[in-house]
Design a protein around this motif. Structure first.
Motif, PDB file in Angstrom:
ATOM      1  N   ASN A  23       0.824  -1.201   0.000  1.00  0.00           N
ATOM      2  CA  ASN A  23       0.000   0.000   0.000  1.00  0.00           C
ATOM      3  C   ASN A  23       0.861   1.255   0.000  1.00  0.00           C
ATOM      4  OD1 ASN A  23      -2.484   1.449   0.215  1.00  0.00           O
ATOM      5  ND2 ASN A  23      -1.979   1.815   2.369  1.00  0.00           N
ATOM      6  N   ASN A  24       1.974   1.225   0.816  1.00  0.00           N
ATOM      7  CA  ASN A  24       2.842   2.383   0.846  1.00  0.00           C
ATOM      8  C   ASN A  24       3.580   2.566  -0.479  1.00  0.00           C
ATOM      9  OD1 ASN A  24       2.207   3.182   3.439  1.00  0.00           O
ATOM     10  ND2 ASN A  24       3.720   1.849   4.390  1.00  0.00           N
ATOM     11  N   ASN A  25       3.888   1.441  -1.124  1.00  0.00           N
ATOM     12  CA  ASN A  25       4.584   1.549  -2.397  1.00  0.00           C
ATOM     13  C   ASN A  25       3.716   2.163  -3.482  1.00  0.00           C
ATOM     14  OD1 ASN A  25       7.034   0.622  -1.586  1.00  0.00           O
ATOM     15  ND2 ASN A  25       6.672  -1.498  -2.146  1.00  0.00           N
ATOM     16  N   LEU A  26       2.394   2.189  -3.252  1.00  0.00           N
ATOM     17  CA  LEU A  26       1.505   2.781  -4.237  1.00  0.00           C
ATOM     18  C   LEU A  26       1.537   4.299  -4.179  1.00  0.00           C
ATOM     19  CD1 LEU A  26      -1.620   0.454  -3.955  1.00  0.00           C
ATOM     20  CD2 LEU A  26       0.136   0.449  -5.727  1.00  0.00           C
ATOM     21  N   LEU A  27       2.153   4.845  -3.151  1.00  0.00           N
ATOM     22  CA  LEU A  27       2.205   6.291  -3.025  1.00  0.00           C
ATOM     23  C   LEU A  27       3.081   6.875  -4.117  1.00  0.00           C
ATOM     24  CD1 LEU A  27       2.634   6.739   0.840  1.00  0.00           C
ATOM     25  CD2 LEU A  27       0.563   7.077  -0.514  1.00  0.00           C
ATOM     26  N   GLY A  28       2.609   7.937  -4.740  1.00  0.00           N
ATOM     27  CA  GLY A  28       3.397   8.644  -5.739  1.00  0.00           C
ATOM     28  C   GLY A  28       4.073   9.841  -5.115  1.00  0.00           C
ATOM     29  N   PRO A  29       4.536  10.767  -5.921  1.00  0.00           N
ATOM     30  CA  PRO A  29       5.161  11.976  -5.383  1.00  0.00           C
ATOM     31  C   PRO A  29       4.159  12.789  -4.573  1.00  0.00           C
ATOM     32  CG  PRO A  29       5.628  11.708  -7.735  1.00  0.00           C
ATOM     33  CD  PRO A  29       4.586  10.712  -7.388  1.00  0.00           C
ATOM     34  N   PRO A  30       4.645  13.577  -3.643  1.00  0.00           N
ATOM     35  CA  PRO A  30       3.737  14.420  -2.853  1.00  0.00           C
ATOM     36  C   PRO A  30       2.956  15.366  -3.751  1.00  0.00           C
ATOM     37  CG  PRO A  30       5.941  14.389  -1.900  1.00  0.00           C
ATOM     38  CD  PRO A  30       6.044  13.715  -3.213  1.00  0.00           C
ATOM     39  N   GLU A  31       1.677  15.489  -3.478  1.00  0.00           N
ATOM     40  CA  GLU A  31       0.828  16.344  -4.292  1.00  0.00           C
ATOM     41  C   GLU A  31       0.807  17.755  -3.724  1.00  0.00           C
ATOM     42  OE1 GLU A  31      -2.989  14.615  -4.572  1.00  0.00           O
ATOM     43  OE2 GLU A  31      -2.329  12.856  -5.720  1.00  0.00           O
ATOM     44  N   GLY A  32       0.790  18.726  -4.624  1.00  0.00           N
ATOM     45  CA  GLY A  32       0.756  20.123  -4.209  1.00  0.00           C
ATOM     46  C   GLY A  32       0.284  20.988  -5.350  1.00  0.00           C
ATOM     47  N   ASP A  33       0.648  22.256  -5.302  1.00  0.00           N
ATOM     48  CA  ASP A  33       0.252  23.182  -6.357  1.00  0.00           C
ATOM     49  C   ASP A  33       0.976  22.906  -7.663  1.00  0.00           C
ATOM     50  OD1 ASP A  33      -1.408  24.408  -4.545  1.00  0.00           O
ATOM     51  OD2 ASP A  33       0.100  25.902  -3.953  1.00  0.00           O
ATOM     52  N   GLY A  34       2.119  22.279  -7.603  1.00  0.00           N
ATOM     53  CA  GLY A  34       2.905  21.968  -8.798  1.00  0.00           C
ATOM     54  C   GLY A  34       3.702  20.701  -8.573  1.00  0.00           C
ATOM     55  N   PRO A  35       4.692  20.466  -9.396  1.00  0.00           N
ATOM     56  CA  PRO A  35       5.508  19.264  -9.223  1.00  0.00           C
ATOM     57  C   PRO A  35       6.352  19.350  -7.961  1.00  0.00           C
ATOM     58  CG  PRO A  35       6.462  20.703 -10.898  1.00  0.00           C
ATOM     59  CD  PRO A  35       5.120  21.269 -10.544  1.00  0.00           C
ATOM     60  N   VAL A  36       6.680  18.190  -7.420  1.00  0.00           N
ATOM     61  CA  VAL A  36       7.571  18.160  -6.271  1.00  0.00           C
ATOM     62  C   VAL A  36       8.973  18.530  -6.752  1.00  0.00           C
ATOM     63  CG1 VAL A  36       7.918  15.671  -6.590  1.00  0.00           C
ATOM     64  CG2 VAL A  36       8.536  16.750  -4.428  1.00  0.00           C
ATOM     65  N   VAL A  37       9.585  19.481  -6.066  1.00  0.00           N
ATOM     66  CA  VAL A  37      10.914  19.962  -6.443  1.00  0.00           C
ATOM     67  C   VAL A  37      11.955  19.143  -5.696  1.00  0.00           C
ATOM     68  CG1 VAL A  37      12.482  21.930  -6.466  1.00  0.00           C
ATOM     69  CG2 VAL A  37      10.036  22.265  -6.891  1.00  0.00           C
ATOM     70  N   VAL A  38      12.861  18.550  -6.460  1.00  0.00           N
ATOM     71  CA  VAL A  38      13.925  17.736  -5.896  1.00  0.00           C
ATOM     72  C   VAL A  38      15.253  18.440  -6.159  1.00  0.00           C
ATOM     73  CG1 VAL A  38      15.101  15.505  -5.932  1.00  0.00           C
ATOM     74  CG2 VAL A  38      12.614  15.620  -6.252  1.00  0.00           C
ATOM     75  N   ASP A  39      15.894  18.900  -5.104  1.00  0.00           N
ATOM     76  CA  ASP A  39      17.221  19.483  -5.232  1.00  0.00           C
ATOM     77  C   ASP A  39      18.234  18.354  -5.350  1.00  0.00           C
ATOM     78  OD1 ASP A  39      16.441  22.200  -4.989  1.00  0.00           O
ATOM     79  OD2 ASP A  39      16.188  21.894  -2.831  1.00  0.00           O
ATOM     80  N   ILE A  40      19.083  18.411  -6.367  1.00  0.00           N
ATOM     81  CA  ILE A  40      20.009  17.319  -6.638  1.00  0.00           C
ATOM     82  C   ILE A  40      21.400  17.878  -6.882  1.00  0.00           C
ATOM     83  CG2 ILE A  40      19.373  17.336  -9.095  1.00  0.00           C
ATOM     84  CD1 ILE A  40      19.933  14.313  -9.116  1.00  0.00           C
ATOM     85  N   GLY A  41      22.388  17.172  -6.404  1.00  0.00           N
ATOM     86  CA  GLY A  41      23.779  17.547  -6.598  1.00  0.00           C
ATOM     87  C   GLY A  41      24.636  16.314  -6.778  1.00  0.00           C
ATOM     88  N   PHE A  42      25.811  16.516  -7.342  1.00  0.00           N
ATOM     89  CA  PHE A  42      26.736  15.406  -7.563  1.00  0.00           C
ATOM     90  C   PHE A  42      28.130  15.837  -7.148  1.00  0.00           C
ATOM     91  CE2 PHE A  42      29.746  13.002 -10.194  1.00  0.00           C
ATOM     92  CZ  PHE A  42      29.395  11.716  -9.842  1.00  0.00           C
ATOM     93  N   TYR A  43      28.760  14.988  -6.331  1.00  0.00           N
ATOM     94  CA  TYR A  43      30.114  15.237  -5.858  1.00  0.00           C
ATOM     95  C   TYR A  43      31.024  14.190  -6.485  1.00  0.00           C
ATOM     96  CZ  TYR A  43      34.021  15.982  -2.638  1.00  0.00           C
ATOM     97  OH  TYR A  43      35.259  16.243  -2.097  1.00  0.00           O
ATOM     98  N   LEU A  44      31.912  14.636  -7.376  1.00  0.00           N
ATOM     99  CA  LEU A  44      32.803  13.724  -8.097  1.00  0.00           C
ATOM    100  C   LEU A  44      33.991  13.370  -7.214  1.00  0.00           C
ATOM    101  CD1 LEU A  44      33.476  12.368 -10.880  1.00  0.00           C
ATOM    102  CD2 LEU A  44      34.830  14.421 -11.375  1.00  0.00           C
ATOM    103  N   SER A  45      34.206  12.069  -7.038  1.00  0.00           N
ATOM    104  CA  SER A  45      35.330  11.614  -6.216  1.00  0.00           C
ATOM    105  C   SER A  45      36.474  11.043  -7.030  1.00  0.00           C
ATOM    106  CB  SER A  45      34.856  10.562  -5.201  1.00  0.00           C
ATOM    107  OG  SER A  45      34.265   9.456  -5.863  1.00  0.00           O
ATOM    108  N   ASN A  46      36.191  10.533  -8.249  1.00  0.00           N
ATOM    109  CA  ASN A  46      37.274   9.964  -9.049  1.00  0.00           C
ATOM    110  C   ASN A  46      36.807   9.743 -10.483  1.00  0.00           C
ATOM    111  OD1 ASN A  46      39.813   8.984  -9.584  1.00  0.00           O
ATOM    112  ND2 ASN A  46      39.380   6.912  -8.904  1.00  0.00           N
ATOM    113  N   VAL A  47      37.748   9.848 -11.415  1.00  0.00           N
ATOM    114  CA  VAL A  47      37.560   9.433 -12.802  1.00  0.00           C
ATOM    115  C   VAL A  47      38.622   8.388 -13.076  1.00  0.00           C
ATOM    116  CG1 VAL A  47      37.543  10.118 -15.230  1.00  0.00           C
ATOM    117  CG2 VAL A  47      36.648  11.677 -13.496  1.00  0.00           C
TER     118      VAL A  47
END
Length: 354
Positions: A23-47
């Motif tokens: 039942n919990n897995n059926l939950l989608g993104p949080p509903e609101g006035d618009g899309p859920v905003v996901v702040d994302i970043g990437f920290y490079l450690s090696n190439v």
């Protein structure tokens, strides 16, 4: 009767837990006035490596995401703790029942491994997701200026199954960057230290239903510049020396046409061997490169030496020794001028066009 009762109790408990988790897995993104905003970043450690032949690069780093989900809010006075933590994939996959943006590497060209994960939830429902990853990404290489080229390596992360009207990604500069510890920086053989930048791109994928649905993807870009000294030292300078040495035939005795031809053909075979050696490290591209043009010019120059040797031999066989001497004298300065002028012209034109 006790074993039967215990079995029935465990069965009912498993069904209850499974139904609750489903039942919990059926939950989608949080509903609101618009899309859920996901702040994302990437920290490079090696190439670990950059492969021109496959047009891929292998990288390691940490992906960080943050979003707000009021459904996960809790009261610290009731729970007895200020933050909820889910550490490791067992707790994250089996215990945590909320929604999260599932990332995948869109331009994956090999393995994509997730090394570790931690999820932190604040009482207000702020969710902080941190995961260490390792992957191989496919990127377009422009090798026209090789070995004086710069490349833009891209790793594109998408949120699986949700378009930009449901989930909107936003770059988080605070969690983006590269590993630098004093004198220790990310180093890749044959390349200078890369620079990292990130951005959000939107496009319309074919696998999403809904007509004009678009999604936002997180693009990590590495700008790298090649250290050309390795290729020049290994290929460029030796081939140029062989070509210059082959011009010694223009000072040799006219009667030794066999020795002259031996020296010239030895140089031709050497150039061909070097060309085979360096071409194995490049993709099978149709357009010319700076180094490829240099090898072709060197090959053609040595083939022209064969033509001069044969012409001198023909003139000598006809008794026109003066004409043969004159041809050798002209070749002593025409070959160097033509060789270096052709290299300069081809190199500049390809560098500007690239």
């Amino acid at each position: 009767m006790l074993p039967i009762a215990r079995y029935m109790f465990l069965s009912i408990l498993m069904v209850f837990c499974a139904s609750t988790h489903a039942n919990n897995n059926l939950l989608g993104p949080p509903e609101g006035d618009g899309p859920v905003v996901v702040d994302i970043g990437f920290y490079l450690s090696n190439v670990n490596f950059i492969s021109e032949a496959d047009e891929t690069f292998h990288f390691e780093g940490v992906v960080s995401m943050h979003w707000q989900d009021s459904r996960l809010a809790f009261d610290p006075a009731v729970t007895g703790y200020d933050n909820q933590y889910y550490q490791g994939y067992f707790q994250f996959n089996e215990v945590f029942t909320g929604w999260w943006p599932q990332l995948f590497l869109a331009n994956q060209a090999g393995r994509f491994e997730q090394e570790g994960v931690i999820l932190r939830i604040t009482p207000e429902g702020n969710v902080y997701y941190t995961e260490e990853i390792e992957g191989v990404a496919k990127s377009h290489f422009n090798l026209a200026r090789y070995p004086f080229d710069t490349q833009q390596l891209e790793a594109i992360f998408e949120v699986l199954g949700f378009d930009s009207e449901q989930v909107a990604l936003r770059v988080d500069p605070a969690s983006s960057g590269m590993w630098e510890d004093g004198q220790h920086k990310i180093k890749v053989p044959q390349w200078y230290t890369p620079t990292l930048s990130s951005s959000i791109v939107e496009y319309q994928p074919r696998y999403l239903s809904g007509g004009e649905s678009r999604l936002s993807a997180f693009k990590v870009q590495l700008d790298v510049e090649r250290n050309s000294w390795y290729t020049l030292r290994l290929v460029g300078f030796p081939v140029m020396i062989f070509v210059i040495l082959s011009w010694s035939v223009f000072w040799m005795d006219r009667s030794s046409v066999g020795d002259r031809m031996d020296i010239t053909f030895l140089g031709i075979l050497t150039v061909v061997a070097y060309q085979i050696m360096f071409s194995g490290s490049l993709p099978k591209i149709a357009y010319p490169t700076v180094l490829g043009s240099f090898m072709i010019i060197s090959f053609v120059t040595m083939c022209a030496s064969v033509a001069v040797n044969l012409r001198v031999w023909v003139l000598d066989s006809r008794g026109l020794y003066h004409n043969g001497d004159a041809l050798d004298r002209r070749s002593r300065y025409l070959f160097p001028i033509g060789y270096f002028a052709a290299i300069l012209l081809a190199g500049v034109s390809l560098y500007v066009a690239g």
